[in-house]
Motif scaffolding. Structure first.
Motif, short mmCIF file in Angstrom:
data_model
loop_
_atom_site.label_atom_id
_atom_site.label_comp_id
_atom_site.label_asym_id
_atom_site.label_seq_id
_atom_site.Cartn_x
_atom_site.Cartn_y
_atom_site.Cartn_z
N ARG A 220 3.75 -5.18 23.16
CA ARG A 220 3.12 -5.95 22.09
C ARG A 220 4.04 -6.04 20.87
NH1 ARG A 220 -1.84 -8.69 22.86
NH2 ARG A 220 -3.13 -7.53 24.35
N GLU A 221 4.04 -7.20 20.25
CA GLU A 221 4.77 -7.44 19.01
C GLU A 221 3.80 -8.03 18.00
OE1 GLU A 221 8.92 -9.64 17.81
OE2 GLU A 221 7.49 -10.77 19.00
N LEU A 222 3.68 -7.40 16.84
CA LEU A 222 2.67 -7.83 15.87
C LEU A 222 3.26 -7.79 14.46
CD1 LEU A 222 -0.27 -8.52 15.09
CD2 LEU A 222 -0.72 -6.06 15.00
N LEU A 223 3.18 -8.91 13.76
CA LEU A 223 3.61 -8.97 12.37
C LEU A 223 2.54 -8.32 11.50
CD1 LEU A 223 5.74 -10.04 10.34
CD2 LEU A 223 4.37 -12.13 10.17
N LEU A 224 2.85 -7.15 10.95
CA LEU A 224 1.89 -6.41 10.14
C LEU A 224 1.79 -6.94 8.72
CD1 LEU A 224 2.68 -2.72 11.18
CD2 LEU A 224 0.79 -4.16 11.98
N GLY A 225 2.89 -7.43 8.20
CA GLY A 225 2.87 -7.91 6.82
C GLY A 225 4.11 -8.69 6.47
N PHE A 226 3.94 -9.61 5.54
CA PHE A 226 5.04 -10.38 4.97
C PHE A 226 4.92 -10.22 3.46
CE2 PHE A 226 7.11 -14.53 3.88
CZ PHE A 226 8.34 -14.23 4.42
N LYS A 227 5.50 -9.12 2.96
CA LYS A 227 5.22 -8.64 1.62
C LYS A 227 6.23 -9.17 0.60
CE LYS A 227 1.81 -6.06 3.04
NZ LYS A 227 0.42 -6.33 2.65
N PRO A 228 5.75 -9.70 -0.53
CA PRO A 228 6.67 -10.11 -1.59
C PRO A 228 7.31 -8.89 -2.25
CG PRO A 228 4.39 -10.32 -2.32
CD PRO A 228 4.34 -9.97 -0.86
N LEU A 229 8.56 -9.02 -2.63
CA LEU A 229 9.31 -7.93 -3.26
C LEU A 229 9.68 -8.32 -4.69
CD1 LEU A 229 11.75 -7.00 -0.34
CD2 LEU A 229 9.55 -5.93 -0.89
N HIS A 230 9.70 -7.33 -5.56
CA HIS A 230 10.06 -7.56 -6.96
C HIS A 230 11.04 -6.48 -7.40
CE1 HIS A 230 6.72 -10.39 -7.04
NE2 HIS A 230 5.92 -9.43 -6.60
N GLY A 231 11.89 -6.83 -8.32
CA GLY A 231 12.82 -5.85 -8.86
C GLY A 231 13.92 -5.49 -7.89
N THR A 232 14.53 -4.33 -8.12
CA THR A 232 15.63 -3.85 -7.29
C THR A 232 15.10 -3.32 -5.96
OG1 THR A 232 16.79 -3.18 -9.31
CG2 THR A 232 17.62 -2.32 -7.22
N HIS A 233 15.76 -3.70 -4.88
CA HIS A 233 15.30 -3.32 -3.55
C HIS A 233 15.89 -1.98 -3.14
CE1 HIS A 233 14.82 -7.92 -2.71
NE2 HIS A 233 14.01 -7.47 -3.64
N THR A 234 15.51 -0.94 -3.83
CA THR A 234 15.97 0.40 -3.47
C THR A 234 15.23 0.89 -2.23
OG1 THR A 234 14.31 1.47 -4.88
CG2 THR A 234 16.43 0.91 -5.89
N GLY A 235 15.79 1.91 -1.59
CA GLY A 235 15.16 2.44 -0.40
C GLY A 235 13.78 3.01 -0.68
N SER A 236 13.62 3.69 -1.80
CA SER A 236 12.33 4.29 -2.14
C SER A 236 11.28 3.20 -2.41
CB SER A 236 12.47 5.20 -3.35
OG SER A 236 13.00 4.49 -4.46
#
Length: 743
Positions: A220-236
């Motif tokens: 099975r392959e399922l798209l759980l989310g397509f989330k908008p990002l803001h600011g710096t894309h740090t790992g945390s």
């Protein structure tokens, strides 16, 4: 026009020369979703246009004079107030009424006004053109179903608002996600792949996709989310977005593996994710194999200066490019050969007349044009060269007709293209197939590494005998690509629990016999078998618990006599679970899909089947996530600035997509590196020294300080090492080594 073309045009207007508007900046205020950014054609004065009523207002980021002699921005208050005005609200009501009338006219109206097919078609045409919809939408079955459903209604159907439709979409997506997740067996794990993406209008998103094997052994392959990002894309920060999504679906304690590309922030992401989850949840981060393959290919092409510099296809042919093409024709390097193909692709495609001429030179029914490679598209250089190979005859005819000899390729340059196609084709094949497959891929990792190493080493061996400068340059490129592949292959044993080895053994076509070849020594066999046993321990405990629960729930009848008790055989103990390992690993291999095998043998090997359900869930590549983003790019583009765009993909992008879909072309014969081809331009080699073969058993008897027949001291015999020599000349990385060693 495209967004970039719009900005370029605006900067040349009177207003654009003296003022600055940040057209590309992110607008976080919700009100911006209700407006399009536009500009006056005459002077370029920035404006905004209401999507509801079409009214033109001043752009919030333009300056207006104040009473104290200063200027200030208009701000968004005006455009917010406009949305609440009666005129704007009435416009929305009028649109709803028009759509309702479009779908079904009221009874008394239809009785008084006769239906005319011509009027109906004009209404359809107006509907399509105003909303920038394709004409073939009329023929789509779903459109016809909507019309027929509206006709069957007893009364005119109510047209829902855009917000209602948006909420309905969100509800449908959540329902489908939960329905699919309910097929995840109790106690089984799920793997995650993710990738970040930026829209053409500088909006950042992260796609989060889950993979698992359901109760019926379907991947099975399922798209759980397509989330908008803001600011710096740090790992945390990315980790917090991922955790929020996992909690939203109530699967935060069921994650097994995380497949990402090799960006440094993804390593931090995995660490932050592990720290945030419970101690019982152990996350294994798997580097994307397709990304590793492309990094190796990029290193190979970079050594011969063949990496494209442009992020998108060139759309103009200038006098400067014409001069560069003439200067390039004077060069004799591999990079100049690729530049000829690039220049010709630009020269043909930017002019409708030249493109038409190029089409007319082809006798085939399907007409094609040359394409450019770009650094943002995987395998684009291979696709460009393969398309050029298909058009070899047409290239020559076109260059002669347009008198552009600076782009005409010589026989030697076509031979260079042959070499590059032969060298880069496996990179294209494995990347493409990994990205397209909808089946499990974890068990392929070691095999793909081996195939690529074999290909690179075989090509290196053939090129070492060559003396032509450009072939020596290709040899250096192969060594650079091989070195990059080594760098990531050496990290395979650092993954938690030797996950690649376990997944390899879980494929019935491999089992433990995969490691019994001469490619592996006994130390690595023992290491991987022990890793398999350790990984199986919690699943054995899980099976024992399930068995006890099942037995306690059954009512066992007592035998009615001693004879019946003797014949019942209940005192015979079943074979222990620990025997599963030897029964499976040491049995004959079976040529069968892993999931099909485990579906048929889960009762015989319950613990190993449970292990397989988790381990085989992780995808070897996250490239499928990127393929999910392709239709999203179109959707976001349409939603954000549909009225400002005439098309969403360039002609070159469409042609490249067509070329990629045609994986194997019978018309393209890629000639391998030849051992016998004559090179008239090769310099004469100096006579090489002939060294007699020495038997291997005699080497150790030669003292170090005794010179050989050529007057040079003999090398001492190599000490035994803990690394494993592969048949292909590779060595398995020892636990202490950071990189591979070579003979």
């Amino acid at each position: 026009m495209s967004h970039n073309d719009f900005v370029d045009w605006w900067l040349e207007t009177d207003y654009g020369r003296k003022s600055k508007i940040k057209w590309d900046s992110n607008r976080h205020t919700e009100i911006w979703n209700s407006y399009n950014q536009v500009a006056q054609v005459v002077d370029g004065a920035p404006k905004v246009m209401c999507k509801r009523c079409g009214k033109i207002l001043e752009h919030p980021y333009t300056l207006s004079p104040t009473g104290i002699g200063k200027s200030q921005y208009h701000g968004t208050s005006t455009i917010q107030k406009h949305r609440k005005t009666a005129g704007c609200l009435r416009s929305e009501k009028r649109k709803k009424a028009e759509i309702t009338n479009f779908l079904q006219t009221e009874g008394e109206t239809s009785a008084s006004i006769p239906f005319l097919q011509q009027d109906w078609e004009e209404d359809l045409l107006q509907f399509l053109t105003i909303n920038l919809l394709p004409f073939h939408l009329i023929e789509h079955p779903s459109f016809k179903r909507i019309i027929n459903k509206a006709r069957s209604a007893l009364s005119p159907p109510v047209i829902p608002s855009a917000d209602t439709i948006r909420r309905r979409l969100g509800s449908l997506v959540k329902d489908r996600q939960q329905r699919i997740l309910r097929t995840l067996p109790s106690g089984s794990k799920i793997s995650i792949a993710l990738d970040c993406w930026t829209s053409p209008f500088s909006q950042a998103f992260m796609a989060i996709t889950s993979y698992f094997i359901d109760s019926d052994w379907v991947y099975r392959e399922l798209l759980l989310g397509f989330k908008p990002l803001h600011g710096t894309h740090t790992g945390s920060y990315l980790s917090s977005v991922l955790i929020e999504t996992l909690v939203e679906h109530n699967i935060e304690d069921r994650v097994f593996g995380l497949t990402t590309d090799n960006a440094s922030n993804n390593k931090t992401l995995a660490t932050s994710l592990q720290q945030a989850l419970s101690d019982d949840t152990i996350i294994t981060r798997i580097p994307c194999l397709a990304h590793i393959i492309q990094l190796s290919l990029g290193q190979l092409l970079a050594r011969i200066k063949a990496v494209p510099l442009n992020e998108s296809a060139e759309t103009r042919w200038t006098e400067k490019q014409s001069k560069l093409a003439q200067e390039n024709a004077k060069q004799s390097q591999i990079s100049s050969t690729l530049n000829k193909v690039r220049y010709l692709a630009i020269y043909v495609n930017v002019s409708p007349q030249r493109r038409e001429t190029f089409y007319n030179l082809q006798a085939a029914n399907v007409k094609i044009v040359p394409i450019q490679d770009v650094k943002t598209r995987w395998n684009s250089t291979f696709l460009m060269l393969r398309r050029a190979k298909r058009l070899r005859t047409i290239f020559s005819l076109f260059c002669i007709e347009y008198d552009c000899e600076e782009m005409l390729l010589s026989e030697q340059e076509w031979r260079q293209i042959d070499y590059l196609l032969y060298i880069t084709e496996p990179f294209f094949d494995y990347t493409t197939q990994l990205s397209k497959t909808r089946d499990v891929t974890a068990h392929y990792v070691f095999k793909i590494y081996n195939k690529l190493f074999d290909h690179l080493e075989r090509s290196q061996a053939q090129l070492r005998r060559k003396r032509v400068p450009w072939k020596k340059q290709m040899l250096e490129a192969l060594e650079a690509g091989r070195s990059k592949l080594d760098e990531y292959y050496s990290q395979a044993d650092d993954l938690r629990g030797d996950i690649y080895a376990i997944s390899t053994m879980l494929a019935p076509v491999n089992k433990f016999k995969f490691f019994l070849s001469s490619d592996w020594d006994q130390e690595w066999r023992d290491t991987y078998r022990l890793a398999f046993k350790k990984a199986l321990v919690p699943y054995q405990a899980q099976v024992r618990t399930s068995s006890r629960d099942l037995q306690s729930s059954l009512t066992i009848a007592r035998p009615s006599s001693k004879l019946e008790e003797m014949l019942d055989g209940s005192d015979i103990q079943p074979r222990g679970i620990t025997d599963e390992i030897s029964q499976y690993l040491d049995s004959d291999t079976v040529s069968m899909r892993p999931l099909t095998f485990w579906k048929e043998h889960q009762d015989r090997f319950p613990a190993i089947a449970a292990l397989a359900r988790d381990v085989l869930s992780f995808p070897a590549t996250g490239a499928r996530v990127e393929r999910l983003l392709i239709p999203l790019e179109i959707s976001v583009t349409i939603v954000v600035e549909a009225t400002l765009l005439e098309k969403f993909f360039s002609q070159d992008e469409l042609e490249a997509a067509k070329e990629e879909r045609q994986e194997k072309l019978s018309e393209v014969e890629i000639n391998p590196i030849s051992d016998t081809e004559e090179q008239e331009d090769e310099p004469e080699d100096e006579p090489e020294e002939i060294i007699e073969d020495v038997p291997e058993d005699a080497i150790e008897d030669i003292p170090e300080d005794i010179p050989n027949k050529h007057g040079r001291p003999c090398s001492p015999s190599l000490p035994p090492t803990c690394t494993q020599t592969r048949v292909s000349g590779r060595k398995r990385k020892s636990r202490e080594d950071d990189l591979f060693e070579y003979h």
